[in-house]
Design a protein around this motif. Structure first.
Motif, PDB file in Angstrom:
ATOM      1  N   GLY A   1       0.794  -1.211   0.000  1.00  0.00           N
ATOM      2  CA  GLY A   1       0.000   0.000   0.000  1.00  0.00           C
ATOM      3  C   GLY A   1       0.827   1.261   0.000  1.00  0.00           C
ATOM      4  N   SER A   2       2.080   1.170   0.393  1.00  0.00           N
ATOM      5  CA  SER A   2       2.874   2.386   0.542  1.00  0.00           C
ATOM      6  C   SER A   2       4.008   2.481  -0.466  1.00  0.00           C
ATOM      7  CB  SER A   2       3.446   2.464   1.957  1.00  0.00           C
ATOM      8  OG  SER A   2       4.250   1.344   2.205  1.00  0.00           O
TER       9      SER A   2
ATOM     10  N   PRO B   1       4.954   1.314  -4.804  1.00  0.00           N
ATOM     11  CA  PRO B   1       4.378   0.722  -6.004  1.00  0.00           C
ATOM     12  C   PRO B   1       4.999  -0.635  -6.307  1.00  0.00           C
ATOM     13  CG  PRO B   1       5.915   2.423  -6.600  1.00  0.00           C
ATOM     14  CD  PRO B   1       5.895   2.376  -5.106  1.00  0.00           C
TER      15      PRO B   1
ATOM     16  N   LEU C   1      -1.739   7.133 -11.254  1.00  0.00           N
ATOM     17  CA  LEU C   1      -0.561   6.274 -11.180  1.00  0.00           C
ATOM     18  C   LEU C   1      -0.106   5.785 -12.545  1.00  0.00           C
ATOM     19  CD1 LEU C   1      -1.128   4.030  -8.064  1.00  0.00           C
ATOM     20  CD2 LEU C   1       0.662   5.719  -8.462  1.00  0.00           C
TER      21      LEU C   1
ATOM     22  N   PRO D   1       3.518   7.821 -12.150  1.00  0.00           N
ATOM     23  CA  PRO D   1       2.879   8.495 -11.010  1.00  0.00           C
ATOM     24  C   PRO D   1       3.033  10.006 -11.103  1.00  0.00           C
ATOM     25  CG  PRO D   1       4.968   7.569 -10.345  1.00  0.00           C
ATOM     26  CD  PRO D   1       4.741   7.122 -11.761  1.00  0.00           C
TER      27      PRO D   1
ATOM     28  N   ARG E   1       0.098  14.196  -6.138  1.00  0.00           N
ATOM     29  CA  ARG E   1      -1.313  14.152  -5.795  1.00  0.00           C
ATOM     30  C   ARG E   1      -1.609  15.082  -4.638  1.00  0.00           C
ATOM     31  NH1 ARG E   1      -3.413   9.777  -3.794  1.00  0.00           N
ATOM     32  NH2 ARG E   1      -5.375  10.750  -4.288  1.00  0.00           N
TER      33      ARG E   1
ATOM     34  N   ARG F   1      -6.059  11.370   2.293  1.00  0.00           N
ATOM     35  CA  ARG F   1      -5.903  10.868   3.651  1.00  0.00           C
ATOM     36  C   ARG F   1      -7.129  11.064   4.525  1.00  0.00           C
ATOM     37  NH1 ARG F   1      -1.404  10.648   3.961  1.00  0.00           N
ATOM     38  NH2 ARG F   1      -1.953   9.735   2.005  1.00  0.00           N
TER      39      ARG F   1
ATOM     40  N   ASP G   1      -9.787  -0.820  11.140  1.00  0.00           N
ATOM     41  CA  ASP G   1     -10.044  -2.131  10.544  1.00  0.00           C
ATOM     42  C   ASP G   1      -9.314  -3.279  11.199  1.00  0.00           C
ATOM     43  OD1 ASP G   1     -11.903  -1.439   8.811  1.00  0.00           O
ATOM     44  OD2 ASP G   1     -10.637  -1.355   7.046  1.00  0.00           O
ATOM     45  N   GLN G   2      -8.000  -3.178  11.274  1.00  0.00           N
ATOM     46  CA  GLN G   2      -7.238  -4.361  11.614  1.00  0.00           C
ATOM     47  C   GLN G   2      -6.851  -4.432  13.074  1.00  0.00           C
ATOM     48  OE1 GLN G   2      -5.071  -4.003   7.395  1.00  0.00           O
ATOM     49  NE2 GLN G   2      -4.782  -5.822   8.563  1.00  0.00           N
TER      50      GLN G   2
ATOM     51  N   GLY H   1      -1.791   0.945  12.769  1.00  0.00           N
ATOM     52  CA  GLY H   1      -3.065   0.537  12.218  1.00  0.00           C
ATOM     53  C   GLY H   1      -3.342  -0.936  12.377  1.00  0.00           C
ATOM     54  N   SER H   2      -2.328  -1.736  12.632  1.00  0.00           N
ATOM     55  CA  SER H   2      -2.523  -3.177  12.658  1.00  0.00           C
ATOM     56  C   SER H   2      -2.333  -3.778  14.045  1.00  0.00           C
ATOM     57  CB  SER H   2      -1.574  -3.849  11.669  1.00  0.00           C
ATOM     58  OG  SER H   2      -0.246  -3.547  12.006  1.00  0.00           O
TER      59      SER H   2
ATOM     60  N   SER I   1     -14.582  -6.089   7.464  1.00  0.00           N
ATOM     61  CA  SER I   1     -15.182  -5.185   6.485  1.00  0.00           C
ATOM     62  C   SER I   1     -14.297  -5.122   5.248  1.00  0.00           C
ATOM     63  CB  SER I   1     -15.355  -3.795   7.087  1.00  0.00           C
ATOM     64  OG  SER I   1     -14.115  -3.271   7.506  1.00  0.00           O
ATOM     65  N   ARG I   2     -13.060  -4.628   5.437  1.00  0.00           N
ATOM     66  CA  ARG I   2     -12.059  -4.620   4.383  1.00  0.00           C
ATOM     67  C   ARG I   2     -12.579  -4.172   3.032  1.00  0.00           C
ATOM     68  NH1 ARG I   2      -8.825  -7.221   6.216  1.00  0.00           N
ATOM     69  NH2 ARG I   2      -9.480  -5.800   7.787  1.00  0.00           N
ATOM     70  N   ARG I   3     -12.947  -2.903   2.933  1.00  0.00           N
ATOM     71  CA  ARG I   3     -13.482  -2.435   1.658  1.00  0.00           C
ATOM     72  C   ARG I   3     -12.391  -1.858   0.782  1.00  0.00           C
ATOM     73  NH1 ARG I   3     -18.918   0.556   1.273  1.00  0.00           N
ATOM     74  NH2 ARG I   3     -17.586   2.332   1.657  1.00  0.00           N
ATOM     75  N   GLY I   4     -12.535  -2.114  -0.524  1.00  0.00           N
ATOM     76  CA  GLY I   4     -11.803  -1.386  -1.541  1.00  0.00           C
ATOM     77  C   GLY I   4     -10.296  -1.436  -1.532  1.00  0.00           C
ATOM     78  N   VAL I   5      -9.730  -0.773  -2.473  1.00  0.00           N
ATOM     79  CA  VAL I   5      -8.284  -0.611  -2.562  1.00  0.00           C
ATOM     80  C   VAL I   5      -8.006   0.861  -2.434  1.00  0.00           C
ATOM     81  CG1 VAL I   5      -6.250  -1.299  -3.841  1.00  0.00           C
ATOM     82  CG2 VAL I   5      -8.470  -2.249  -4.444  1.00  0.00           C
ATOM     83  N   ARG I   6      -7.153   1.225  -1.501  1.00  0.00           N
ATOM     84  CA  ARG I   6      -6.757   2.634  -1.394  1.00  0.00           C
ATOM     85  C   ARG I   6      -5.377   2.785  -1.987  1.00  0.00           C
ATOM     86  NH1 ARG I   6     -10.701   4.763   2.435  1.00  0.00           N
ATOM     87  NH2 ARG I   6      -9.501   6.650   2.157  1.00  0.00           N
ATOM     88  N   PHE I   7      -5.270   3.602  -3.003  1.00  0.00           N
ATOM     89  CA  PHE I   7      -3.958   3.859  -3.592  1.00  0.00           C
ATOM     90  C   PHE I   7      -3.305   5.057  -2.922  1.00  0.00           C
ATOM     91  CE2 PHE I   7      -6.162   1.560  -6.926  1.00  0.00           C
ATOM     92  CZ  PHE I   7      -5.208   0.652  -7.311  1.00  0.00           C
ATOM     93  N   ASP I   8      -3.879   5.459  -1.798  1.00  0.00           N
ATOM     94  CA  ASP I   8      -3.490   6.708  -1.147  1.00  0.00           C
ATOM     95  C   ASP I   8      -2.011   7.018  -1.190  1.00  0.00           C
ATOM     96  OD1 ASP I   8      -5.889   7.650  -0.569  1.00  0.00           O
ATOM     97  OD2 ASP I   8      -5.924   7.087   1.537  1.00  0.00           O
ATOM     98  N   GLN I   9      -1.210   6.092  -0.664  1.00  0.00           N
ATOM     99  CA  GLN I   9       0.184   6.456  -0.412  1.00  0.00           C
ATOM    100  C   GLN I   9       1.116   6.016  -1.506  1.00  0.00           C
ATOM    101  OE1 GLN I   9      -0.601   5.617   4.189  1.00  0.00           O
ATOM    102  NE2 GLN I   9       1.294   6.546   3.594  1.00  0.00           N
ATOM    103  N   ILE I  10       0.546   5.395  -2.527  1.00  0.00           N
ATOM    104  CA  ILE I  10       1.401   4.936  -3.608  1.00  0.00           C
ATOM    105  C   ILE I  10       1.985   6.128  -4.349  1.00  0.00           C
ATOM    106  CG2 ILE I  10       1.438   3.621  -5.718  1.00  0.00           C
ATOM    107  CD1 ILE I  10      -0.655   1.883  -4.645  1.00  0.00           C
ATOM    108  N   GLY I  11       3.173   5.979  -4.856  1.00  0.00           N
ATOM    109  CA  GLY I  11       3.725   7.048  -5.688  1.00  0.00           C
ATOM    110  C   GLY I  11       5.196   7.270  -5.452  1.00  0.00           C
ATOM    111  N   ASN I  12       5.666   7.067  -4.255  1.00  0.00           N
ATOM    112  CA  ASN I  12       7.108   7.153  -4.016  1.00  0.00           C
ATOM    113  C   ASN I  12       7.652   5.743  -3.942  1.00  0.00           C
ATOM    114  OD1 ASN I  12       6.354   9.855  -3.389  1.00  0.00           O
ATOM    115  ND2 ASN I  12       5.757   9.035  -1.408  1.00  0.00           N
ATOM    116  N   ASN I  13       8.882   5.624  -4.208  1.00  0.00           N
ATOM    117  CA  ASN I  13       9.471   4.286  -4.146  1.00  0.00           C
ATOM    118  C   ASN I  13      10.057   4.068  -2.776  1.00  0.00           C
ATOM    119  OD1 ASN I  13      10.470   1.795  -4.968  1.00  0.00           O
ATOM    120  ND2 ASN I  13      12.448   2.704  -5.237  1.00  0.00           N
TER     121      ASN I  13
END
Lengths: 231, 231
Positions: free
Chosen positions: A146-147, A149, A190, A213, A216, A220, A226-227, B146-147, B219-231
């Motif tokens: 998730g964090s 690519p 992306l 990418p 953006r 947030r 959730d977990q 979060g986990s 619940s686990r809904r959807g895919v969040r691409f929120d933080q994607i973009g940096n390597n």
DNA sequence: TCAATAGTGTCTGTTAGACATTATGGA
DNA sequence: TCCATAATGTCTAACAGACACTATTGA
């Protein structure tokens, strides 16, 4: 182009710290892991590619070299999983091991003679420490997906959105909704379309995309509990 | 109750693998980190509490002992951050270091004579490797928040919802919306109310809650691409 | 024409975020 | 009484998930 490293089997058993690589690639609907042969015939064993760490060199460099030697090609994404010790259960007898997880598009990798891809869900018996490293690597991969690519490093430079979705499903371990996946992808800026199309078997050809990418505006939203609940 | 360990300064400089602890506690609106003194007078230095690892013992046990010795109390949550090597820049000269991050409610900890709490955002100069471990620990703390119910280990057994929200804001590094926070909390079945109330200064007294997680329907809904973009 | 896959438009239930309101104590 | 904080109700915009539909190829 290809570095020369002593094969793992010839590294002294007294190595204090080992670097152990869990290299993953897509294989149909599963993730595959690269293992190398240790022993032959009835005594055949498998293990993760590993080397003894070179002191004073950055761990990440050490790991990249180990991965390169094992796979025969540069590994586009590699991340540390953690350090492992407990008992002396490393195949090379290392007291300490640092696990790494890497991903690569499968097509890049024709494994060396003594190496082979196995489905992650169905690995042969491994030394206890290697088993622990594999499990931690799989968990780390899902977490970091998730964090970073990661998914794009499992694909060639251009790909169809269906291929991308399949990689995400592979890493997440669950099916995703096509329309929702594409909407979220579009919102994340992306990928960008190329003007190529690819026809595979029947059906309408799919447009090819590339990873591109863009900055953006941070969204947030909210706190997801959730977990939370274990540990 | 309190274990005896050789003080870090007396461990041989040739230690191969060190265990280094980033122990965090809330301090007002900031996170505080426990450091120990190394040197005195004009040559005063600070470092993370650390020990040389005991071979063949599980790393987590080793780390728990190190944390216990440094803090003088059991540390309720401790997790590995990773292994560090690069150059020889560990205060004890360890070639390899395994970093750990721990949290504790501040009230439990009266630091030993040679230790002190510093705000995470304003630490004194540290050895390069310790600096790297602190940064990685802070990142790992935010990630794992979060986990795992890390936040609750920064609080006493009963707490107000405002206190809980402040801890989350501390760990997340941003303000949260009060009503949304409470709704999400209720939906997660993580806390249960006690019949105690606490009045602090002016205003209506706050009800006290305790941590009491219950099974949840995923619940686990959807895919969040929120933080994607940096390597 | 049919089968199969790509891609899109629309609807609905959920929820984060904002705002407003009530509740309850201290000064 | 006024003020400060707790706690809750309501509205709205955003979005995940589902469904249906069109588009475009091979057989």
């Amino acid at each position: 182009m290809r570095e020369r490293l002593p094969p793992a089997s010839r590294v002294a058993r007294s190595a204090v710290v080992s670097l152990d690589i869990v290299l993953c690639a897509p294989r149909g609907r599963q993730l595959a892991v690269l293992l190398v042969r240790a022993g032959a015939g009835a005594r055949e064993r498998w293990m993760l590619p590993w080397t003894a760490a070179t002191p004073d060199a950055p761990l990440d460099e050490n790991a990249a070299r180990t991965a390169l030697a094992a796979a025969g090609a540069r590994v586009p994404w590699l991340a540390q999983v953690g350090a492992f010790a407990d008992a002396r259960r490393h195949p090379g007898g290392a007291a300490y091991s640092v696990g790494y997880v890497g991903v690569t598009p499968r097509r890049d990798i024709a494994p060396p003679a003594n190496a082979e891809w196995f489905p992650l869900a169905d690995l042969p018996p491994l030394a206890p420490r290697h088993r622990a490293i594999v499990d931690a690597a799989a968990a780390a991969l899902r977490e970091r997906m998730g964090s970073a690519p990661v998914a794009f490093h499992l694909l060639p430079p251009v790909f169809t959105l269906t291929e991308l979705q399949e990689v995400y499903e592979l890493l997440l371990g669950r099916r995703l909704h096509k329309a929702s996946f594409r909407r979220a992808l579009q919102a994340a800026y992306l990928v960008e379309p190329t003007d190529e199309w690819r026809s595979e078997g029947r059906g309408r050809p799919a447009q090819l995309f590339r990873f591109a990418p863009r900055k953006r505006r941070g969204s947030r939203r909210g706190v997801r509990f959730d977990q939370i609940g274990n540990n």
